[in-house]
Enzyme design. Structure first.
Site, PDB file in Angstrom:
ATOM      1  CG  ASP A  81     101.456 -62.872 -18.443  1.00 24.96           C
ATOM      2  OD1 ASP A  81     101.242 -63.494 -17.331  1.00 24.96           O
ATOM      3  OD2 ASP A  81     100.811 -61.645 -18.757  1.00 24.96           O
ATOM      4  CG  HIS A  89     103.778 -59.959 -25.785  1.00 19.62           C
ATOM      5  ND1 HIS A  89     105.048 -60.436 -26.090  1.00 19.62           N
ATOM      6  CD2 HIS A  89     103.578 -60.298 -24.598  1.00 19.62           C
ATOM      7  CE1 HIS A  89     105.655 -61.282 -25.172  1.00 19.62           C
ATOM      8  NE2 HIS A  89     104.507 -61.026 -24.198  1.00 19.62           N
ATOM      9  CG  ASP A 124     101.485 -55.691 -36.215  1.00 19.98           C
ATOM     10  OD1 ASP A 124     101.308 -56.179 -34.928  1.00 19.98           O
ATOM     11  OD2 ASP A 124     100.984 -56.443 -37.112  1.00 19.98           O
ATOM     12  CD  GLU A 133     101.247 -57.715 -22.456  1.00 26.89           C
ATOM     13  OE1 GLU A 133     101.253 -58.856 -21.888  1.00 26.89           O
ATOM     14  OE2 GLU A 133     101.625 -56.820 -21.783  1.00 26.89           O
TER      15      GLU A 133
END
Length: 504
Positions: A103, A425, A473, A482
């Site tokens: 993020d 991620h 994955d 992540e």
């Protein structure tokens, strides 16, 4: 379980396979330079994680992008960030630093352990020329400062900017984090994020992370930039005083809209780590007395689950054991690290996959790969302290798990191994969702098996999974796959340790 030992075969070559009981392995190579390459790749990851600067395609082909969060529309940017309502009446320029994970948030407690482990890698290196200026191909290369320290400085400057200004309530403390006011979707390039950015309330944990890393920076940067070193030392002392005056300001565990909470109800370990760094740098009696009085100083801190951003007493212990200081019981401190290594070697010996990680409840943690490597760092430090080969052997065996000797028969590091993670991620390494975007760069560690499978994709596909099988994955499996700055830091640290031994 059966183990095959072919270590006597050392002829260099590519495309080797082993066949046993009718099964043939993936092809593999035998050669030199593997760990040195990984050390570099794991560190190069940080440049493409940078916030507040254009990522040059000439330096990272395929990964170039505009600067993120610098206030260029649609960005609202990090150059003039307000607090959450009711938290403060000022704004701060907190541009720069590394995006924490997949993020666009930036968190002091996660940044703290990450930048610490990069500086620790530099401090322990037996071959500092391998970390010299120009090794990482970053904008600061050729400035007569080792590139690993240039990269660490990019994050440390951000951590300093998160300190509450003088004259304001809670002056000297550090804001816990800065991220979007609400969650964004995938994929989303950093420069296209249009959400409001907010500073979150100061916390004792963040303040002590700042104190620890700033104290370490003061000694690490002293030979290269004395003004920056002194700035860090002043910030460290100010943060320490502020934390002692506000010892129980815990980050709100419900404050998770738009970013992770990173809440930690016990900050006594952060106090111990910060005191250790300040004592090593200054030698001041205040910090020595605090260390000797801390229950963490004599406790068995070597958790079976390892250390991480929320369990940092181990960082203080490792630093006190390896960095020059005048503690009266330093011999006992060093011996305690060896005792911790023995504990992890015993776990490793009993484990069918040869890893120093076996939670008694058989529940693998979020980021289990990172915890395994941090336990290996304790074993590696024991080797530095004693020179006993079995510790080095333990480190090498433990890393085999990361690269494929595991239940899934795959590597968890991008670009390393015939079958390797590639869809971690991320909002901008998002090729799985948008073919115009790249996969994560080579040398990126996946969090790995997580028994709690918190994300919907994992919950749909992995219900009832045995621990090592609790992994996908898949870019949407944020609980198992992540990438984070604090997972690549120990990967680089341990790779550097191995590379320093007999040319890697």
């Amino acid at each position: 379980m059966h183990s095959l030992d072919f270590s006597r075969y050392t002829r260099s070559g590519t495309g080797y396979t082993i066949t046993a009981d009718g099964e043939t392995s993936h092809p593999f190579d035998i050669g030199e330079g593997f760990w040195e390459k990984l050390r570099t790749d794991a560190l190069k990851f940080y440049y493409t994680q940078r916030s507040g600067i254009e990522i040059l395609d000439s330096l990272r082909p395929g990964y170039g992008r505009p600067a993120g969060h610098v206030g260029v529309a649609p960005n609202q940017g990090d150059t003039n960030v307000p607090c959450q309502p009711g938290v403060c009446d000022y704004t701060l320029d907190v541009s720069g630093g590394w995006y924490d994970a997949g993020d666009h948030g930036k968190y002091v407690v996660n940044g703290g352990i990450s930048v610490h482990q990069l500086m620790s890698e530099y401090e322990r290196s037996r071959e500092p020329w391998t970390l010299r200026d120009g090794t990482l191909n970053i904008p600061e290369s050729r400035n007569r400062v080792p590139d690993i320290l240039d990269e660490a400085r990019w994050e440390q400057e951000f951590l300093l900017s998160m300190q509450v200004p003088a004259g304001k309530p809670l002056a000297g403390m550090a804001h816990h984090k800065i991220h979007d006011a609400t969650w964004t979707g995938l994929p989303l390039m950093p420069h296209l994020d249009d959400r409001l950015r907010e500073l979150h309330a100061p916390s004792t944990a963040a303040t002590l992370n700042l104190a620890a890393t700033a104290a370490q920076s003061a000694r690490v940067f002293w030979p290269y930039d004395r003004a920056f070193a002194l700035r860090n030392l002043a910030a460290a002392k100010t943060a320490w005083a502020a934390a002692k005056a506000n010892p129980d300001r815990i980050a709100d565990p419900a404050d998770g809209n738009g970013g992770g909470t990173y809440s930690d109800p016990d900050v006594s370990d952060e106090f111990y780590w910060a005191a250790a760094e300040l004592y090593i740098t200054t030698g001041a009696r205040e910090f020595k007395d605090f260390i000797l009085a801390s229950p963490h100083h004599t406790a068995d801190i070597w958790r079976e689950r390892g250390f991480d951003w929320g369990n940092t007493a181990q960082l203080g212990r490792l630093e006190l054991a390896t960095r020059p200081n005048h503690l009266p019981d330093r011999h006992r401190v060093r011996a305690s690290v060896v005792q911790g290594a023995e504990k992890y070697l015993a776990t490793q010996k009993a484990h069918p996959y040869g890893i120093p990680y076996a939670p008694s409840d058989n529940v693998y943690d979020w980021g289990s790969n990172n915890l395994i490597i941090n336990n290996l760092a304790v074993i590696a430090t024991a080797y530095d302290l004693t020179g006993k080969e079995r510790y080095l052997d333990g480190v090498l065996q433990g890393m085999d798990y990361i690269f494929g000797r595991n239940a899934l028969n795959q590597s968890y590091v991008t670009g390393y191994g015939e079958v390797a993670s590639k869809n971690q991620h991320s909002r901008w390494y998002a090729r799985q969702l948008n073919p115009d975007l790249p996969n994560p760069p080579v040398g990126t560690l996946s969090g790995g098996p997580n028994s709690s499978i918190q994300d919907p994709v994992a919950q749909q596909k992995l219900q009832g999974c045995e621990p090592q099988f609790c992994y996908l994955d898949d870019i949407e499996s944020w609980s198992t796959n992540e990438l984070t700055i604090n997972w690549n830091a120990p990967l680089s640290w341990i790779s550097a340790f191995i590379a320093d031994q007999d040319r890697g």
